[in-house]
Motif scaffolding. Structure first.
Motif, PDB file in Angstrom:
ATOM      1  N   GLU A 231       0.677  -1.175  -0.064  1.00 53.79           N
ATOM      2  CA  GLU A 231       0.194   0.038   0.128  1.00 53.79           C
ATOM      3  C   GLU A 231       0.966   1.308   0.039  1.00 53.79           C
ATOM      4  O   GLU A 231       0.458   2.317  -0.923  1.00 53.79           O
ATOM      5  N   LYS A 234       1.937   1.851  -3.526  1.00 52.59           N
ATOM      6  CA  LYS A 234       1.013   2.398  -4.245  1.00 52.59           C
ATOM      7  C   LYS A 234       0.848   3.903  -4.105  1.00 52.59           C
ATOM      8  O   LYS A 234       0.676   4.590  -5.182  1.00 52.59           O
ATOM      9  N   LYS A 235       0.594   4.143  -2.610  1.00 53.48           N
ATOM     10  CA  LYS A 235       0.705   5.934  -2.433  1.00 53.48           C
ATOM     11  C   LYS A 235       1.821   6.519  -3.086  1.00 53.48           C
ATOM     12  O   LYS A 235       1.822   7.729  -3.356  1.00 53.48           O
ATOM     13  N   VAL A 239       3.013   1.010  -9.385  1.00 52.62           N
ATOM     14  CA  VAL A 239       1.965  -0.073  -9.582  1.00 52.62           C
ATOM     15  C   VAL A 239       2.328  -1.283  -9.115  1.00 52.62           C
ATOM     16  O   VAL A 239       3.380  -1.880  -9.256  1.00 52.62           O
ATOM     17  N   VAL A 241       1.595  -5.403  -9.391  1.00 50.24           N
ATOM     18  CA  VAL A 241       1.131  -6.249 -10.097  1.00 50.24           C
ATOM     19  C   VAL A 241       1.340  -7.567  -9.501  1.00 50.24           C
ATOM     20  O   VAL A 241       2.348  -8.083  -9.068  1.00 50.24           O
ATOM     21  N   ALA A 256       2.046  -1.670 -17.993  1.00 49.73           N
ATOM     22  CA  ALA A 256       2.564  -0.995 -16.620  1.00 49.73           C
ATOM     23  C   ALA A 256       3.627  -1.564 -16.197  1.00 49.73           C
ATOM     24  O   ALA A 256       4.543  -0.840 -15.309  1.00 49.73           O
ATOM     25  N   THR A 279      -4.957  -6.017  -2.759  1.00 50.73           N
ATOM     26  CA  THR A 279      -4.029  -4.864  -2.811  1.00 50.73           C
ATOM     27  C   THR A 279      -3.416  -4.674  -4.069  1.00 50.73           C
ATOM     28  O   THR A 279      -3.190  -3.464  -4.487  1.00 50.73           O
ATOM     29  N   CYS A 280      -3.274  -5.727  -4.977  1.00 55.10           N
ATOM     30  CA  CYS A 280      -2.909  -5.405  -6.266  1.00 55.10           C
ATOM     31  C   CYS A 280      -3.495  -4.593  -7.180  1.00 55.10           C
ATOM     32  O   CYS A 280      -4.940  -4.684  -7.208  1.00 55.10           O
ATOM     33  N   ASP A 281      -2.968  -3.507  -7.940  1.00 57.53           N
ATOM     34  CA  ASP A 281      -3.637  -2.900  -8.806  1.00 57.53           C
ATOM     35  C   ASP A 281      -4.052  -3.743 -10.240  1.00 57.53           C
ATOM     36  O   ASP A 281      -5.182  -3.543 -10.509  1.00 57.53           O
ATOM     37  N   PHE A 282      -3.329  -4.780 -10.557  1.00 55.84           N
ATOM     38  CA  PHE A 282      -3.676  -5.770 -11.564  1.00 55.84           C
ATOM     39  C   PHE A 282      -3.115  -7.250 -11.253  1.00 55.84           C
ATOM     40  O   PHE A 282      -2.369  -7.228 -10.413  1.00 55.84           O
TER      41      PHE A 282
END
Length: 313
Positions: A231, A234-235, A239, A241, A256, A279-282
């Motif tokens: 996290e 990410k902030k 990205v 993955v 990405a 938590t993963c974006d992808f």
């Protein structure tokens, strides 16, 4: 009265000499210093700010804590560890040991590397140190590994003018898999590996050996909580993955990978844990036409790192 008239007149009398100060003031002061050293110059302000930033930034190794010391036991394991450059502080040799080829090679490697203490000890002492394991008269002490902090990996990448390329391991407990991932990260220009503090493989002698020496230049960071570490990435605009067999897209389709990215690899059996997966974006998958159900962490990480390096070339 004459004296008074002189004091009141507009004419100047004799003056105290300058002692050559005026003449020295007209002399040259040497070559002009570079802009970075001239106070008030824009480049000087930038250099000063950078210096303060470096002073505030902690060292890369050590912020993530230390591991535990380890003993490599037995003639073949000790020789292999020394060959592969596993860090060592002391080589214990049993008194009156049979001086065979492996013992001679271990002594030679330790002497050539330097910085390794050679200690002779009686067999009962080595039995006590190794809890009765079959040490065959050779014991190598490996010092605790100094882990980096997850933030250090991204900062080091940005300092080099590069987008971070980091691998995080979720539930990988085999040190050999960790060593293989470290080797792949080094091979494809990555900036480090993140492992959880608990229930995960650490940088043991086995991990060092599998990394084939690349662990000396590829930092491993340890996170108290992997989900919170992701996290935080990410902030910071990185990205995240995750690799999953049921991922929504294939690795080759993910643009990405061209930018700052953390690749999360789960265990071979269970894959990503629920919280980490959320938590993963992808979540992406690796196509496997041969029908294999899964790949081990080292192989999976290597495939995605290659794709990232290809896109960044």
């Amino acid at each position: 009265m004459a004296a008074n008239n002189r004091r009141m007149s507009g004419k100047k009398g004799a003056q105290v000499g300058s002692g050559g100060q005026r003449r020295r003031g007209l002399e040259g002061k040497g070559p002009t210093p570079p802009a970075e050293m001239r106070k008030g110059h824009k480049k000087n302000r930038i250099a000063t700010a950078k210096a303060k930033q470096v002073q505030r930034r902690p060292v890369a190794r050590g912020r993530g804590g230390k591991g535990t010391s380890e003993m490599v036991v037995g003639r073949n394991p000790v020789v292999e560890a020394l060959r592969e450059g596993v860090p060592a502080s002391t080589l214990y040799v049993q008194q009156f040991i049979d001086n065979d080829e492996r013992v001679r090679e271990a002594l030679q490697l330790a002497a050539e590397r330097g910085g390794i203490n050679l200690m002779e000890a009686p067999r009962p002492e080595l039995d006590r140190m190794t809890n009765g394991l079959n040490h065959q008269g050779l014991v190598l002490q490996v010092p605790p590994y100094e882990y980096a902090h997850p933030e250090d990996l991204a900062e080091a990448a940005y300092d080099e003018g590069e987008d971070p390329l980091i691998v995080a391991l979720d539930g990988v407990t085999d040190p050999r898999n960790l060593g293989a991932v470290v080797r792949s990260v080094s091979a494809f220009g990555g900036h480090g590996v993140v492992v959880p503090e608990r229930r995960a493989a650490g940088m043991t002698a086995g991990a060092w050996k599998t990394s084939a020496g690349t662990a000396a230049r590829t930092p491993v960071a340890r996170a108290t909580n992997l989900t919170r570490a992701l996290e935080a990435y990410k902030k910071a605009g990185i990205v995240v993955v995750g690799l999953a067999a049921d991922g929504e897209a294939e690795v080759g389709e993910l643009e990405a990978l061209e930018g700052p990215v953390v690749i999360v690899v789960g265990s071979e059996g269970k894959g990503l844990s629920r919280l980490v997966g959320e938590t993963c974006d992808f979540r992406v998958r690796i196509p496997m036409p041969g029908g294999a159900e899964s790949l081990n962490a080292g192989v999976a990480a290597g495939i995605v790192l290659y794709e990232a390096a290809r896109r960044r070339a």
